[in-house]
Design a protein around this motif. Structure first.
Motif, PDB file in Angstrom:
ATOM      1  N   GLU A 242       0.818  -1.132   0.018  1.00 49.98           N
ATOM      2  CA  GLU A 242      -0.025   0.010  -0.066  1.00 49.98           C
ATOM      3  C   GLU A 242       0.946   1.458  -0.103  1.00 49.98           C
ATOM      4  O   GLU A 242       1.833   1.246   0.845  1.00 49.98           O
ATOM      5  CB  GLU A 242      -0.525   0.080   1.299  1.00 49.98           C
ATOM      6  N   ALA A 243       0.509   2.192  -0.887  1.00 48.18           N
ATOM      7  CA  ALA A 243       1.554   3.513  -0.912  1.00 48.18           C
ATOM      8  C   ALA A 243       0.620   4.593  -1.128  1.00 48.18           C
ATOM      9  O   ALA A 243      -0.752   4.505  -1.378  1.00 48.18           O
ATOM     10  CB  ALA A 243       2.327   3.421  -2.240  1.00 48.18           C
ATOM     11  N   ARG A 244       1.178   5.999  -1.200  1.00 46.24           N
ATOM     12  CA  ARG A 244       0.377   6.868  -1.267  1.00 46.24           C
ATOM     13  C   ARG A 244       0.866   7.839  -2.448  1.00 46.24           C
ATOM     14  O   ARG A 244       1.847   7.770  -2.826  1.00 46.24           O
ATOM     15  CB  ARG A 244       0.291   8.002  -0.178  1.00 46.24           C
ATOM     16  N   VAL A 245      -0.184   8.463  -3.137  1.00 45.19           N
ATOM     17  CA  VAL A 245       0.211   9.730  -4.301  1.00 45.19           C
ATOM     18  C   VAL A 245       0.980  10.591  -3.527  1.00 45.19           C
ATOM     19  O   VAL A 245       0.061  11.364  -2.895  1.00 45.19           O
ATOM     20  CB  VAL A 245      -0.939   9.916  -5.138  1.00 45.19           C
ATOM     21  N   TYR A 316      -0.782   3.084 -15.778  1.00 38.33           N
ATOM     22  CA  TYR A 316      -2.012   2.598 -15.228  1.00 38.33           C
ATOM     23  C   TYR A 316      -3.345   3.606 -15.770  1.00 38.33           C
ATOM     24  O   TYR A 316      -3.169   4.752 -15.820  1.00 38.33           O
ATOM     25  CB  TYR A 316      -2.028   2.576 -13.828  1.00 38.33           C
ATOM     26  N   ALA A 317      -4.321   2.866 -15.961  1.00 34.88           N
ATOM     27  CA  ALA A 317      -5.579   3.646 -16.346  1.00 34.88           C
ATOM     28  C   ALA A 317      -6.509   3.383 -15.250  1.00 34.88           C
ATOM     29  O   ALA A 317      -6.989   2.310 -14.948  1.00 34.88           O
ATOM     30  CB  ALA A 317      -6.177   2.974 -17.744  1.00 34.88           C
ATOM     31  N   PHE A 318      -7.290   4.614 -14.938  1.00 32.53           N
ATOM     32  CA  PHE A 318      -7.974   4.415 -13.708  1.00 32.53           C
ATOM     33  C   PHE A 318      -9.627   4.913 -14.330  1.00 32.53           C
ATOM     34  O   PHE A 318      -9.599   5.786 -15.551  1.00 32.53           O
ATOM     35  CB  PHE A 318      -7.773   5.371 -12.748  1.00 32.53           C
ATOM     36  N   GLU A 319     -10.496   4.804 -13.737  1.00 32.14           N
ATOM     37  CA  GLU A 319     -11.998   5.145 -13.971  1.00 32.14           C
ATOM     38  C   GLU A 319     -12.276   6.369 -13.775  1.00 32.14           C
ATOM     39  O   GLU A 319     -13.286   7.105 -13.788  1.00 32.14           O
ATOM     40  CB  GLU A 319     -12.956   4.259 -13.621  1.00 32.14           C
ATOM     41  N   HIS A 320     -11.367   6.649 -12.753  1.00 32.84           N
ATOM     42  CA  HIS A 320     -11.559   8.220 -11.907  1.00 32.84           C
ATOM     43  C   HIS A 320     -10.298   9.023 -11.792  1.00 32.84           C
ATOM     44  O   HIS A 320      -9.212   8.352 -11.881  1.00 32.84           O
ATOM     45  CB  HIS A 320     -12.444   7.986 -10.929  1.00 32.84           C
ATOM     46  N   PRO A 321     -10.146  10.190 -11.689  1.00 31.17           N
ATOM     47  CA  PRO A 321      -9.009  10.997 -11.417  1.00 31.17           C
ATOM     48  C   PRO A 321      -8.308  10.481 -10.147  1.00 31.17           C
ATOM     49  O   PRO A 321      -8.966  10.205  -9.067  1.00 31.17           O
ATOM     50  CB  PRO A 321      -9.286  12.349 -11.643  1.00 31.17           C
ATOM     51  N   LEU A 322      -7.071  10.689 -10.145  1.00 34.31           N
ATOM     52  CA  LEU A 322      -6.414  10.261  -8.777  1.00 34.31           C
ATOM     53  C   LEU A 322      -6.104  11.606  -8.010  1.00 34.31           C
ATOM     54  O   LEU A 322      -5.962  12.547  -8.776  1.00 34.31           O
ATOM     55  CB  LEU A 322      -5.042   9.549  -9.130  1.00 34.31           C
ATOM     56  N   GLU A 323      -6.119  11.699  -6.902  1.00 34.69           N
ATOM     57  CA  GLU A 323      -5.566  12.685  -6.187  1.00 34.69           C
ATOM     58  C   GLU A 323      -4.289  12.674  -5.269  1.00 34.69           C
ATOM     59  O   GLU A 323      -4.295  11.437  -4.783  1.00 34.69           O
ATOM     60  CB  GLU A 323      -6.681  13.313  -5.442  1.00 34.69           C
ATOM     61  N   GLU A 324      -3.737  13.770  -5.160  1.00 33.98           N
ATOM     62  CA  GLU A 324      -2.669  13.544  -4.192  1.00 33.98           C
ATOM     63  C   GLU A 324      -3.212  12.921  -2.670  1.00 33.98           C
ATOM     64  O   GLU A 324      -4.105  13.558  -2.415  1.00 33.98           O
ATOM     65  CB  GLU A 324      -1.757  14.907  -3.864  1.00 33.98           C
ATOM     66  N   GLY A 325      -2.502  12.180  -2.051  1.00 33.17           N
ATOM     67  CA  GLY A 325      -3.048  11.523  -0.636  1.00 33.17           C
ATOM     68  C   GLY A 325      -3.616  10.293  -1.054  1.00 33.17           C
ATOM     69  O   GLY A 325      -3.813   9.692   0.088  1.00 33.17           O
ATOM     70  N   MET A 327      -4.411   6.426  -1.543  1.00 31.21           N
ATOM     71  CA  MET A 327      -3.996   5.326  -1.641  1.00 31.21           C
ATOM     72  C   MET A 327      -3.835   4.435  -2.938  1.00 31.21           C
ATOM     73  O   MET A 327      -5.062   4.241  -3.560  1.00 31.21           O
ATOM     74  CB  MET A 327      -4.503   4.358  -0.442  1.00 31.21           C
ATOM     75  N   VAL A 328      -2.752   3.702  -3.121  1.00 28.91           N
ATOM     76  CA  VAL A 328      -2.550   2.877  -4.348  1.00 28.91           C
ATOM     77  C   VAL A 328      -2.262   1.662  -3.871  1.00 28.91           C
ATOM     78  O   VAL A 328      -1.300   1.566  -3.106  1.00 28.91           O
ATOM     79  CB  VAL A 328      -1.617   3.680  -5.283  1.00 28.91           C
TER      80      VAL A 328
END
Ligand SMILES: Cc1ncc(COP(=O)(O)O)c(C=O)c1O
Length: 376
Positions: A242-245, A316-325, A327-328
Motif C-alpha cells: 500500500e502506497a500513497r500518491v 495505469y488507467a483509472f476510471e476516475h482521477p487520482l488525487e494527491e494523498g 492510496m494505491v
C-alpha cells in the motif's frame, strides 16, 4: 509510510494446496526463503510445510531458529570460514560441483548432514535468460559432461532447479531431461530435490497432474524421497504493498501524467525493474502499448521518489482521477519484495503488517533512521 500487508487467509489457502500435494504424494515441500522470509508467518507455514531451504548462512539460521522442521541449503560455492557454523544448522547441504564435494562433503557427513549435488539437466524452459539456470555458460549445477570428466563424488541426493513461475508441462520437460541424463545415478541416491519455480498455487496450475507426476516418479524409484522447494508458490497473491500518491504532475505530451508515489520500484519492488514486469494495481488496468485510446481517460505513470530516472513502476488507467494523498494498492507483493528491498537514496522501508484471518492487523516491523544509518 507505505506498508507491505501480508494476508494470512490467502497464505493459508496456498499452504493448504501445497499440503494436499505432500499428503497425496509423500513428497516433502520446503519454503525457499529467498522468496519470502517473513518471520511472523513462520509458525503458520510450519504447520503445513516440511521445513525451509536457504541460500546462505543467514537464511539457514533464520529457517533453523524460527521455522524448524528440516533445514536445507544450496549455494554455488560455500565459504570455508562459514562452513562449520552452517553444518551445525542444516540437515541437507547441496553442493554445486564435484570440487565443492571434495572440499566439504566429508566434513558434512561427519556432522550427520545429508549431502547432495545440484545438476544441470540442460533443459532451458525459463523465458527470461537471467532466470534460466540452464542457459549457456551457466554457473549453476553440474552438467553430465562435467560430471563424467570430473572428480569422483559420492552424495545422498541430486538436486535440479530449472523452472521460473512455471507449470506442469515445463516440469515434465525438465524431469525427462534430468532422468535421461542422470537416471543411471538414481539407484545410488536416497533423495531427489525438484527445486523451485513451480507455480503450484497459481489459478489454473494442474495440481492433479503434479500429484500424478510425483506418484509416477515415486513408483519408478520407490527408494527415493522427493523434495520440492518452491518460494513464490507459498506466498503468491498473499500480500499487497500500500502506497500513497505524493504528487501528480501535469499531463505530458503522451497523454499521461506522472504520479510520484511514496514507494519505489528500485527500493521496494526491485523485480519490477529486474524481471521486468508491471505489477497489478487494485482498481486500475494496465493499458497495452502503444496506447489504444483507453476507455478510461485517466492515465498515470507511477514512479518512485528516488533520483533514478528509471524508477518507474508502470502505466495505469483509472476510471476516475487520482488525487494527491490517495492510496494505491499493488497486488502480489509478498514475494521477492521484503527479502530484496533496499534504502537507496535514504528511502525508508515499508512497514510489515500481518492481516489476520479475522481482519485485524498487526504491524510487526516499522523501520527507522537507525536501520538506514546503522548499515552504512
Ligand atoms: C535453488 C533454488 N531453489 C528454489 C528457488 C525458489 O524458486 P521460486 O521462488 O521461483 O519458486 C530458487 C529461486 O531462484 C532457487 O534458485
Amino acid at each position: 509510510m507505505p506498508r507491505y500487508v501480508i494476508d494470512e487467509a490467502a497464505l493459508k489457502r496456498n499452504l493448504e494446496i501445497l499440503k494436499s500435494v505432500s499428503d497425496r504424494t509423500g513428497a516433502k515441500i520446503l519454503l525457499a526463503q529467498k522468496a519470502f522470509s517473513c518471520t511472523e508467518t513462520y509458525p503458520l507455514c510450519a504447520r503445513y510445510l516440511a521445513g525451509t531451504t536457504a541460500s546462505s548462512l543467514f537464511e539457514a539460521k533464520h529457517g533453523h531458529d524460527n521455522f524448524g522442521g528440516e533445514t536445507h541449503v544450496f549455494a554455488p560455492a560455500f565459504d570455508e570460514r562459514e562452513i562449520d557454523e552452517l553444518l551445525g544448522l542444516v540437515d541437507h547441504i547441496v553442493f554445486n560441483s564435484p570440487r565443492q564435494i571434495a572440499k566439504f562433503a566429508e566434513k558434512a557427513r561427519s556432522r550427520g548432514v545429508s549431502t547432495g549435488l545440484r545438476v544441470n539437466p540442460e533443459v532451458s524452459v525459463a523465458t527470461t535468460p537471467a532466470y534460466d539456470p540452464c542457459r549457456p555458460g551457466s554457473r549453476l549445477g553440474t552438467t553430465r559432461a562435467a560430471l563424467d570428466n570430473g572428480e569422483r563424488f559420492g552424495v545422498d541426493g541430486l538436486h535440479f532447479h530449472c523452472l521460473c513461475e512455471q507449470g506442469l508441462d515445463e516440469l515434465k520437460a525438465v524431469l525427462a531431461g534430468f532422468e535421461s541424463k542422470f537416471g543411471d545415478l538414481l539407484p545410488r541416491m536416497k533423495w531427489v530435490n525438484f527445486g523451485g519455480g513451480h507455480h503450484i498455487t497459481r489459478d489454473g496450475y494442474d495440481v492433479e497432474g503434479l500429484v500424478a507426476l510425483i506418484n509416477d516418479f515415486r513408483a519408478r524409484y520407490p527408494h527415493l524421497e522427493v523434495y520440492l522447494e518452491p518460494g513464490e508458490a507459498i506466498a503468491l497473491n498473499a500480500g499487497t504493498l500500500e502506497a500513497r500518491v505524493l504528487e501528480i504532475q501535469p499531463v505530458g505530451d503522451d497523454g499521461i501524467a506522472n504520479a510520484i508515489l511514496d514507494t519505489s520500484a528500485a527500493c521496494h519492488m526491485p523485480d519490477v525493474l529486474e524481471m521486468p514486469y508491471t505489477p497489478r494495481v487494485v482498481g486500475a488496468s494496465i493499458p497495452r502499448s502503444p496506447f489504444p485510446v483507453p476507455r478510461s481517460p485517466f492515465l498515470y505513470r507511477f514512479g518512485g521518489p528516488t533520483c533514478l530516472a528509471g524508477d518507474v513502476i508502470g502505466e495505469y488507467a483509472f476510471e476516475h482521477p487520482l488525487e494527491e494523498g490517495d492510496m494505491v494498492v499493488f497486488e502480489d507483493m509478498a514475494i521477492y519484495t521484503m527479502v530484496k528491498n533496499n534504502t537507496f537514496n535514504g528511502l525508508n522501508l515499508p512497514d510489515i503488517v500481518i492481516r489476520r484471518e479475522d481482519g485485524s492487523e498487526k504491524t510487526v516491523r516499522r523501520f527507522c533512521y537507525g536501520d538506514f544509518s546503522g548499515r552504512l
